[in-house]
Design an enzyme around this catalytic site. Structure first.
Site, PDB file in Angstrom:
ATOM      1  CE  LYS A 103      -4.012   1.923   2.672  1.00 28.01           C
ATOM      2  NZ  LYS A 103      -4.674   1.735   3.801  1.00 28.01           N
ATOM      3  CB  SER A 117      -7.917   3.448   3.211  1.00 33.09           C
ATOM      4  OG  SER A 117      -7.202   2.605   4.194  1.00 33.09           O
ATOM      5  CB  SER A 128      -8.368   0.259   6.206  1.00 31.33           C
ATOM      6  OG  SER A 128      -9.084   1.610   6.164  1.00 31.33           O
TER       7      SER A 128
END
Length: 562
Positions: free
Chosen positions: A123, A198, A222
């Site tokens: 990420k 996310s 997330s």
């Protein structure tokens, strides 16, 4: 923070997208052109556009790839190129690393470490030295990491290959992945739906098998939301278990609700490998706030004799938002399978005041009234994305709190955690000779969200994931089945309990027409015992999917523990 005042936000976003496109252009062999008219479900396109060998490699689980590379059956270069092509992103550094690992194995006849040659996706707000670290803000585009994040150093030393970075949303605090730098990350199985957030870039990439193991973060769901929406495995560890040094976000030093870092994978074993490698490196020596506990073997982890049952409690409904029919069906199917497993007892879990959780969380997420996040958005002039607007500008609990206010809400948090622990302890059926409780619930099985992946800009209910963030219980998400529009019918006579429930009920009518969306479930246990979710998913989930429901299509559920 470094800023880019000379450029408009559109210019910065265009630069970001040009860099992305240039990296894709460096893939070798070159990627074929995509069809002009893309289907809603693009998950099958890799099989049409890649070679059969690339498809085979990219659909192999992380643990099997590690074994094949270590034995010399596959080279790291071959595996990395396959994932680069499937991910659609190239990195000369990544291929150089893969070649080094192949040469090392050839010369030394042994792997560098337990992850030798395995490509891992990351990420984007997890820092890589000299690469961008923007946390989803256009104004932060020029920020660069001065060093690799601690967790990446451990994985690198274990022999992995970093080959792709994945998208994140504006302000990071979304259960979708929508931003102005790269746009909206959609679900590979239906582009009208969200991939989650996310860590939605990780969810989408792993869902389409462009990665077999990736790294996400979680402060409200997330990791688990993208894993569920894209039909893969995801794990939220207890806080202060894995190293967090080297990440970028607003309010990084806030201690009211602690974010965590964790894995997403195409397999349960992939999650376990990730956790074992990180904890074996004793990260608490460098980050003293981390819990100094080694990874425990799962055998007899709960101290149960063969005669004692694994007690699984099922949370059917949190009494705030009722799950959609396919989620309830998933729970029913898992429960039916569990009841046929010797040594497993299934009971119902009565939700304890789940409606009180969001006011506490929202008050503590942005104790500064979201000033830092709002300033970072407004600095570049970039427009506010819909769910960032909904959370920060429309939620009544987002306020600029005084120190006394923060103390008050922190006290509310601790009082609720204590009350929930009491509810858990009251599931005991007696005590042993030492006065220790016996017959306690070992694990809670529950939804990951109120439905399958929602339509874009509609992921507004966090309750089935953020509940466990407030309690700080580790939670694991695993696939179970898919939506079946022929049988997953909305109850037309249902009367919603509240405004949130009504919103979710109306989504049900719009969402499931002729779709085959993944449904995942979630398992949770009590805090600081990360190995238990793996054990319980092996008993309640992996045992089910591998031995008893091999005909099931992916459906995700969450398991959690205290």
């Amino acid at each position: 923070m470094a800023t880019v005042p000379a450029l408009s936000w559109q210019d910065v976003a265009r630069t970001a997208q040009e860099q992305r496109d240039a990296s894709i252009a460096r893939v070798e062999p070159a990627l074929p052109e995509l069809p002009a008219d893309l289907p809603l479900d693009v998950s099958g396109l890799p099989k049409e556009l890649l070679s059969s060998k690339e498809v085979e490699i990219t659909q192999t689980a992380a643990e099997d790839l590690v074994a094949s590379i270590a034995s010399g059956k596959l080279s790291s270069v071959t595996v990395t190129k396959a994932f680069l092509r499937r991910a659609g992103l190239a990195s000369k550094l990544g291929l150089a690393r893969a070649k080094y690992l192949d040469d090392y194995l050839a010369e030394h006849k042994k792997p560098v470490g337990p992850l030798h040659g395995l490509p891992i996706s990351v990420k984007e707000h997890i820092g890589m030295k000299d690469l961008g670290l923007n946390a989803g803000f256009v104004a932060w585009w020029d920020n660069k990491a001065t060093d690799d994040a601690s967790i990446l150093k451990i994985l690198w030393n274990a022999g992995c290959v970093f080959y792709v970075r994945t998208t994140q949303p504006q302000i990071l605090m979304q259960l979708e992945t929508s931003g102005n730098l790269y746009g909206v990350t959609v679900n590979p199985f239906n582009r009208n739906l969200t991939s989650g957030g996310s860590s939605g870039g990780e969810g989408a990439l792993i869902g389409i098998r462009g990665s077999c193991l990736g790294i996400g973060t979680d402060i409200g769901g997330s990791i688990r939301s993208p894993a569920a929406n894209c039909g893969v495995y995801g794990f939220r560890p207890t806080s202060f278990r894995l190293p967090m040094d080297g990440l970028s976000a607003c309010m990084m030093n806030s201690e009211q609700i602690i974010p965590v870092i964790g894995p997403l994978s195409t397999s349960l074993e992939g999650l376990k490998i990730f956790m074992k490698v990180i904890i074996a490196a004793k990260p608490w020596l460098a980050e003293p706030s981390l819990l100094p506990f080694p990874w425990k073997d799962q055998h007899n982890l709960m101290g149960k004799s063969e005669s004692k049952k694994l007690k699984v409690a099922v949370l059917w409904d949190d009494r705030v938002v009722k799950p959609h029919p396919p989620v309830t069906r998933a729970l029913q199917e898992v429960v039916q399978k569990l009841k046929g497993v010797p040594g497993v007892e299934v009971v119902d879990w009565k939700p304890y005041k789940h409606d009180e959780v969001w006011p506490i969380l929202a008050s503590l997420y942005f104790a500064d009234g979201a000033k830092e996040s709002s300033s970072a958005v407004d600095e570049s002039g970039e427009p506010w994305r819909p769910l960032a607007t909904w959370l920060i500008k429309q939620d009544p609990h987002i306020k600029d709190h005084s120190v006394a206010d923060i103390w008050y809400w922190t006290g509310k948090r601790e009082k609720y955690k204590k009350a929930y622990a009491k509810v858990w302890n009251e599931t005991a059926t007696g005590t042993d000779e030492n006065g220790e409780p016996e017959g306690l619930v070992d694990v809670i099985l529950c939804p990951v969200g109120p439905g399958a992946a929602p339509l874009l800009n509609n992921a507004k209910y966090w309750g089935y994931t953020c509940q466990w963030n407030l309690l700080d219980y580790p939670a694991l998400v695993f696939p179970v089945t898919k939506v079946d529009s022929a049988i997953d019918l909305r109850d037309e006579g249902y009367k919603p309990m509240n405004e949130k429930d009504e919103f979710n009920y109306n989504l049900c009518k719009r969402q499931y027409h002729n779709l085959l969306q993944a449904i995942n479930l979630q398992q949770t246990i009590q805090r600081s015992i990360e190995e238990l979710p793996s054990l319980c998913s092996l008993s309640a989930g992996d045992m089910m999917t591998r031995r008893q429901v091999r005909h099931f299509q992916p459906l995700n559920v969450t398991l959690t523990s205290a």
